[in-house]
Design an enzyme around this catalytic site. Structure first.
Site, PDB file in Angstrom:
ATOM      1  N   LYS A 126      -7.681   1.593  -3.205  1.00 37.42           N
ATOM      2  CA  LYS A 126      -7.345   1.139  -1.845  1.00 37.42           C
ATOM      3  C   LYS A 126      -7.491   2.281  -0.823  1.00 37.42           C
ATOM      4  CE  LYS A 126      -5.058  -0.961   1.569  1.00 37.42           C
ATOM      5  NZ  LYS A 126      -5.432  -2.147   2.278  1.00 37.42           N
TER       6      LYS A 126
ATOM      7  N   THR B 145       0.874  -1.185   0.000  1.00 38.70           N
ATOM      8  CA  THR B 145       0.000   0.000   0.000  1.00 38.70           C
ATOM      9  C   THR B 145       0.905   1.227   0.000  1.00 38.70           C
ATOM     10  OG1 THR B 145      -1.653  -1.156   1.306  1.00 38.70           O
ATOM     11  CG2 THR B 145      -1.813   1.244   1.243  1.00 38.70           C
TER      12      THR B 145
HETATM   13  P1  NAD Z   1       6.124  -5.965   7.262  1.00 38.88           P
HETATM   14  O1  NAD Z   1       6.906  -4.852   7.866  1.00 38.88           O
HETATM   15  O2  NAD Z   1       5.749  -7.138   8.101  1.00 38.88           O
HETATM   16  O3  NAD Z   1       6.919  -6.542   5.965  1.00 38.88           O
HETATM   17  C1  NAD Z   1       7.663  -5.754   5.084  1.00 38.88           C
HETATM   18  C2  NAD Z   1       8.939  -6.535   4.769  1.00 38.88           C
HETATM   19  O4  NAD Z   1       9.676  -5.835   3.760  1.00 38.88           O
HETATM   20  C3  NAD Z   1       9.874  -6.677   5.985  1.00 38.88           C
HETATM   21  O5  NAD Z   1      10.092  -8.058   6.247  1.00 38.88           O
HETATM   22  C4  NAD Z   1      11.153  -5.957   5.538  1.00 38.88           C
HETATM   23  O6  NAD Z   1      12.338  -6.582   6.027  1.00 38.88           O
HETATM   24  C5  NAD Z   1      11.052  -6.062   4.029  1.00 38.88           C
HETATM   25  N1  NAD Z   1      11.843  -5.065   3.311  1.00 38.88           N
HETATM   26  C6  NAD Z   1      11.891  -3.714   3.506  1.00 38.88           C
HETATM   27  N2  NAD Z   1      12.722  -3.151   2.605  1.00 38.88           N
HETATM   28  C7  NAD Z   1      13.201  -4.163   1.827  1.00 38.88           C
HETATM   29  C8  NAD Z   1      14.098  -4.214   0.729  1.00 38.88           C
HETATM   30  N3  NAD Z   1      14.696  -3.121   0.255  1.00 38.88           N
HETATM   31  N4  NAD Z   1      14.368  -5.420   0.178  1.00 38.88           N
HETATM   32  C9  NAD Z   1      13.783  -6.554   0.667  1.00 38.88           C
HETATM   33  N5  NAD Z   1      12.921  -6.559   1.712  1.00 38.88           N
HETATM   34  C10 NAD Z   1      12.642  -5.382   2.279  1.00 38.88           C
HETATM   35  O7  NAD Z   1       4.820  -5.287   6.623  1.00 38.88           O
HETATM   36  P2  NAD Z   1       3.454  -6.021   6.185  1.00 38.88           P
HETATM   37  O8  NAD Z   1       2.493  -5.994   7.311  1.00 38.88           O
HETATM   38  O9  NAD Z   1       3.797  -7.301   5.508  1.00 38.88           O
HETATM   39  O10 NAD Z   1       2.917  -4.957   5.102  1.00 38.88           O
HETATM   40  C11 NAD Z   1       3.458  -4.874   3.800  1.00 38.88           C
HETATM   41  C12 NAD Z   1       2.603  -3.919   2.978  1.00 38.88           C
HETATM   42  O11 NAD Z   1       1.259  -4.418   2.958  1.00 38.88           O
HETATM   43  C13 NAD Z   1       2.517  -2.502   3.553  1.00 38.88           C
HETATM   44  O12 NAD Z   1       2.537  -1.586   2.490  1.00 38.88           O
HETATM   45  C14 NAD Z   1       1.168  -2.489   4.279  1.00 38.88           C
HETATM   46  O13 NAD Z   1       0.596  -1.188   4.357  1.00 38.88           O
HETATM   47  C15 NAD Z   1       0.357  -3.399   3.377  1.00 38.88           C
HETATM   48  N6  NAD Z   1      -0.797  -4.052   4.040  1.00 38.88           N
HETATM   49  C16 NAD Z   1      -0.643  -4.630   5.266  1.00 38.88           C
HETATM   50  C17 NAD Z   1      -1.740  -5.244   5.867  1.00 38.88           C
HETATM   51  C18 NAD Z   1      -1.610  -5.902   7.226  1.00 38.88           C
HETATM   52  O14 NAD Z   1      -2.650  -6.232   7.836  1.00 38.88           O
HETATM   53  N7  NAD Z   1      -0.386  -6.139   7.736  1.00 38.88           N
HETATM   54  C19 NAD Z   1      -2.982  -5.263   5.219  1.00 38.88           C
HETATM   55  C20 NAD Z   1      -3.095  -4.703   3.944  1.00 38.88           C
HETATM   56  C21 NAD Z   1      -1.981  -4.092   3.360  1.00 38.88           C
END
Ligand code: NAD
Length: 291
Positions: free
Chosen positions: A168, A93
């Site tokens: 979204k 997102t």
């Molecule tokens: P998270 O922080 O658990 O996961 C993100 C991952 O990206 C981390 O493991 C981090 O190490 C990795 N990362 C960051 N920079 C990187 C790079 N340069 N190379 C490789 N890996 C890298 O976050 P999440 O909860 O999985 O959310 C991810 C996305 O999904 C966000 O944009 C969030 O807004 C969206 N989202 C989350 C939810 C939810 O309920 N968690 C729901 C809908 C949408």
């Protein structure tokens, strides 16, 4: 079946990549966290030590990263790492402006691209029941469909580049505003001596009905599966709701759209977050609204 590189294997990306493996796709994964990389191996994702290693031989790349800056940084690397014709899908997102820049990076590398953020949370990611809101060309959407179907149950092509992100943040602005409205109504009902169940029985079947009351009721009792029955454990964390409301406000400012209730919702969730509640489910904002 596709050969897929999955970049960003956190709370959402890890289970999404696992569902791609379950559907029969070959998946190589990369994350900055070594611990996360180790843990995804159990689900059949092959850990890679760099973006280049993950994308070698891949016809499709999926990214699931925190913010627009992360996506642009990773997609800049992808543009030089992948072969022409690769399909790049971003499910994070992020702001509409960064999403459109990511599409430009892909076009510069002769790749197809899609912005495809999700709703459904970590539960939907694990169960493979996410909703995808996709933006990009018909060609990119058609090629992405079987990949997205392995991770979700509803896939909507919302329009051209950035349209998925636009859908979204508009949807989540409705959700943030409606949850505050439902919380205010329950807090008022309590002061007027109305039971939670009575208000629920009326509003959930009358003109007040909405997802925030019918499915995700912010008080314990009427909807046993809502986070209110589980000490407001997320669910959907208030910090993530705040992130989405801020993205909506940025987009509204850039587009010259008036969103006074969206702005108020962003301020209330900002205050809730500053009070230390960002890690709780967003429906816990009822406690702050009770005063
Ligand atoms: P998270 O922080 O658990 O996961 C993100 C991952 O990206 C981390 O493991 C981090 O190490 C990795 N990362 C960051 N920079 C990187 C790079 N340069 N190379 C490789 N890996 C890298 O976050 P999440 O909860 O999985 O959310 C991810 C996305 O999904 C966000 O944009 C969030 O807004 C969206 N989202 C989350 C939810 C939810 O309920 N968690 C729901 C809908 C949408």
């Amino acid at each position: 079946m596709a050969t897929i590189a999955f970049i960003g294997l956190g709370n959402m990306g890890g289970p999404m990549a696992a569902n791609l493996v379950k559907a029969g796709h070959t998946v190589k994964g990369f994350d900055l966290s070594a611990d996360i990389l180790k843990s995804v191996a159990a689900s059949g994702v092959t850990p890679a030590s760099s973006i280049e290693e993950a994308t070698s031989g891949a016809d499709t790349v999926v990214t699931m990263l925190p913010k627009g800056a992360h996506v642009l940084s990773v997609w800049s690397n992808l543009a030089s790492a992948v072969k022409s014709g690769t399909l790049l899908i971003d499910c994070s997102t992020i702001d509409v402006g960064s999403a459109r820049k990511a599409h430009e990076l892909a076009a510069g590398a002769n790749c197809l691209s899609l912005d495809a953020p999700v709703s459904g949370g970590t539960g939907g990611a694990a169960a493979g029941t996410l909703t995808f809101m996709a933006g990009g060309s018909d060609g990119a959407f058609d090629r992405a469909r079987p990949v997205l179907e392995a991770m979700g149950k509803k896939i909507v092509h919302c329009g051209g580049n950035g349209a998925g992100q636009a859908a979204k943040i508009c949807n989540n602005m409705i959700l943030g505003i409606s949850m505050i409205g439902v919380c205010e109504a329950f807090a008022l009902g309590e002061k007027l001596g109305l039971s939670h169940q009575a208000l629920f029985d009326v509003a959930s079947t009358s003109s007040g009905q909405c997802w925030s009351i019918n499915t995700y009721c912010p008080v314990p009792g009427p909807v046993p599966t809502s986070p209110a029955n589980n000490d407001y454990k997320p669910g959907f964390a208030a910090a993530l709701m705040l992130k989405d409301l801020k993205l909506a406000q940025e987009a509204a400012l850039a587009a010259g759209a008036a969103t006074p209730l969206g702005a108020e919702a962003a301020q209330l969730f900002d205050l809730f977050d500053k009070q230390g509640h960002g890690g709780r489910d967003f429906s816990a904002i009822i406690e702050m609204l009770r005063g």
